[in-house]
Design an enzyme around this catalytic site. Structure first.
Site, mmCIF file in Angstrom:
data_model
loop_
_atom_site.group_PDB
_atom_site.id
_atom_site.type_symbol
_atom_site.label_atom_id
_atom_site.label_comp_id
_atom_site.label_asym_id
_atom_site.label_seq_id
_atom_site.Cartn_x
_atom_site.Cartn_y
_atom_site.Cartn_z
ATOM 1 N N GLY A 141 -2.506 18.411 -9.774
ATOM 2 C CA GLY A 141 -3.159 18.609 -11.063
ATOM 3 C C GLY A 141 -2.440 17.992 -12.238
ATOM 4 O O GLY A 141 -2.796 18.247 -13.393
ATOM 5 N N GLY B 13 -14.390 16.910 -8.306
ATOM 6 C CA GLY B 13 -14.457 17.716 -9.517
ATOM 7 C C GLY B 13 -13.227 17.429 -10.346
ATOM 8 O O GLY B 13 -12.385 16.602 -9.973
ATOM 9 N N ARG C 38 -8.138 13.420 -24.204
ATOM 10 C CA ARG C 38 -9.225 12.432 -24.150
ATOM 11 C C ARG C 38 -10.437 12.916 -24.940
ATOM 12 O O ARG C 38 -10.827 14.081 -24.858
ATOM 13 C CB ARG C 38 -9.623 12.166 -22.694
ATOM 14 C CG ARG C 38 -10.684 11.095 -22.549
ATOM 15 C CD ARG C 38 -10.758 10.575 -21.121
ATOM 16 N NE ARG C 38 -11.220 11.564 -20.173
ATOM 17 C CZ ARG C 38 -11.223 11.367 -18.848
ATOM 18 N NH1 ARG C 38 -10.758 10.233 -18.330
ATOM 19 N NH2 ARG C 38 -11.666 12.309 -18.031
ATOM 20 N N ASP D 121 -18.366 8.714 -9.237
ATOM 21 C CA ASP D 121 -17.811 9.793 -10.057
ATOM 22 C C ASP D 121 -17.027 9.251 -11.240
ATOM 23 O O ASP D 121 -16.598 10.034 -12.109
ATOM 24 C CB ASP D 121 -16.921 10.723 -9.216
ATOM 25 C CG ASP D 121 -15.811 9.976 -8.500
ATOM 26 O OD1 ASP D 121 -16.114 9.159 -7.624
ATOM 27 O OD2 ASP D 121 -14.626 10.211 -8.819
ATOM 28 N N GLY E 279 -9.913 17.602 -11.049
ATOM 29 C CA GLY E 279 -8.772 18.056 -10.282
ATOM 30 C C GLY E 279 -7.482 18.118 -11.064
ATOM 31 O O GLY E 279 -6.499 18.720 -10.617
#
Length: 490
Positions: free
Chosen positions: A125, A89, A175, A251, A91
């Site tokens: 993170g 996911g 982004r 992913d 992170g």
């Protein structure tokens, strides 16, 4: 942000059920400050072209969360180096919101390096300066090359310490992407037996990105076909320009066929089909010459995840179209790069000789292709000089020049060397983001000097232009700068 040119925001993904994401607020960095602001991209969305400060800067770097942002961490899974991992996911990145461009198309605004999420696993993170610079520069390089990609609105550094192999400075990347939906999103719902959510995601992908497919006999098969087509085109473009992604996990695969998640990437220097750019890829799964095969493997994994919506036979039929489409796209790309659009009887033999030459000699690929584009202004010595075996190079060059005499335009008239080379210079870049150039720019940036980062950003946005004031950036790499392996650590 409430002014005449303010962007228009929405939050479609946040309206999905909670099983799709977790709401998370960014964790601000200490003394976050701009490294670069992408004025050209900002203007497309109604952001100010000047470097934003005060309230806007605070919102974009996560220091405050305005009402029109809904920061969330997406949940997905994926196959990493061929092994399924359910515990994936966002992170270290958060989807802040969506922003409409001036044509009304929605793009995700995503903050990378925003702090811990429920999917950070053992990480912190955060993103560090070097990886943020690399992703910014490479996404701009791919956009400049005309390859579908995420982009970056800007990046910031900070005084927050982040610990990797050594202490580094935390950084942020803003982004922009048409979508952050990955193959792994579908895998997550399939392998956790959440079939209603799987169908809902597929329905939303069709509604958001390809609404015309809703009227197809099987909209889900039509969607999978579209993903296959876009992936085949993207891979063909990667192979033609010599781009190595380095970590093609499912992913990291965008359902829109856009180059996504820049980690240990590289552009080829010497042409080495077996080149591995990822220091962690011990088996060479993601070597340059394996990328077409891995993309098919990833599409097969996606097709399996979509099997509740598409018959197995139809999935296999769609997958069977991948290799022919890839070959078609790749042939188009290479013909354009070589200036050989006219199909001739002995082309198979000629192209075999071309690949045999560059593979066995390991010639510098981007320089070789660019020098072929300049034959209208030279005698070919700049091409031959790239080779140790000059006699072999001259023989091949003679055969190439003879083959170019067979080129004709759309009305059957001969194509002049000037016409051919002008077209070739529009598809063979003079400036490429070689890893050694990125490394030199990073080393200066870590000392507070961002001049090379800015110079590369300028050149890579327009890589086909001459930029005579920046000739050194087109030089061949030093020996230490060839074939560099890059760590995933960021």
């Amino acid at each position: 942000m409430a002014n005449q040119s303010s962007p228009k925001f929405s939050n479609r993904f946040a309206q999905l059920p909670q099983s799709f994401f977790t709401l998370v607020n960014p964790q601000p960095l200490e003394n976050a400050r701009w490294i670069i602001w992408n004025s050209q991209l900002a203007d497309k969305f109604g952001f100010p072209t000047d470097v934003p400060q005060n309230a806007l800067k605070q919102q974009l770097c996560g220091e405050t969360v305005p009402d029109h942002f809904t920061p969330l961490a997406m949940k997905y899974a994926g196959h990493q180096f061929g092994v399924y991992n359910p515990d994936l996911g966002d992170g270290r990145g958060l989807l802040l919101c969506e922003v409409a461009d001036k044509q009304g198309k929605l793009f995700d605004l995503h903050l990378k390096g925003a702090g811990l999420t429920p999917y950070s696993r053992m990480g912190d993170g955060r993103a560090v300066l070097r990886s943020t610079i690399r992703e910014y520069l490479c996404s701009e390089a791919m956009a400049g090359l005309g390859i579908a990609t995420t982009r970056a609105l800007g990046m910031l550094e900070s005084d927050t310490p982040v610990y990797r192999e050594k202490q580094e400075r935390g950084a942020l990347l803003l982004r922009m992407a048409e979508s952050h939906v990955r193959f792994g999103h579908f895998e997550h719902f399939f392998y956790t037996n959440q079939m209603a959510e799987l169908k809902l995601l597929a329905d939303k992908v069709i509604d958001w990105y390809w609404p015309e497919l809703a009227s197809a006999e099987n909209p889900y098969a039509a969607m999978f076909t579209e993903v296959m087509e876009r992936t085949a085109l993207m891979i063909a473009q990667w192979q033609a320009v010599g781009f190595c992604h380095g970590v093609m996990n499912t992913d990291n695969m965008s359902i829109l066929g856009q180059t996504f998640d820049y980690g240990p990437f590289a552009f080829l220097d010497d042409y080495d089909p077996s080149y591995i750019c990822n220091h962690s890829d011990y088996q060479g799964r993601y070597a340059f010459n394996q990328q077409p095969r891995v993309a098919l493997w990833n599409l097969s994994a996606l097709g399996h995840a979509l099997s509740p919506l598409i018959d197995k036979a139809e999935v296999e039929q769609i997958l069977a179209q991948y290799e022919p489409r890839l070959q078609q796209y790749y042939s188009q790309q290479m013909r354009a790069k070589l200036g050989l659009h006219t199909v001739c009887a002995n082309d198979g033999e000629f192209f075999s000789s071309f690949f045999a030459l560059i593979e066995t000699t390991h010639v510098d690929y981007p320089r070789f292709m660019r020098e072929l584009s300049n034959l209208d202004s030279g005698d070919g010595s700049a091409v031959v000089d790239l080779f140790v075996d000059r006699e072999r190079a001259q023989q091949w060059l003679d055969s190439y020049l003879e083959r170019t005499t067979l080129e004709v335009d759309n009305v059957g008239q001969p194509v002049s060397p000037q016409q051919r080379c002008q077209q070739m210079r529009s598809v063979n870049p003079k400036y490429v983001l070689r890893n050694y150039l990125a490394q030199l720019a990073i080393e200066k940036a870590e000392q507070g000097d961002f001049s090379q980062v800015n110079a590369l950003a300028l050149l890579l946005a327009h890589p086909y232009d001459e930029h005579f004031a920046y000739q050194d950036y087109a030089n061949l790499p030093p020996d230490w700068g060839k074939g560099m392996e890059i760590s995933c650590s960021s």
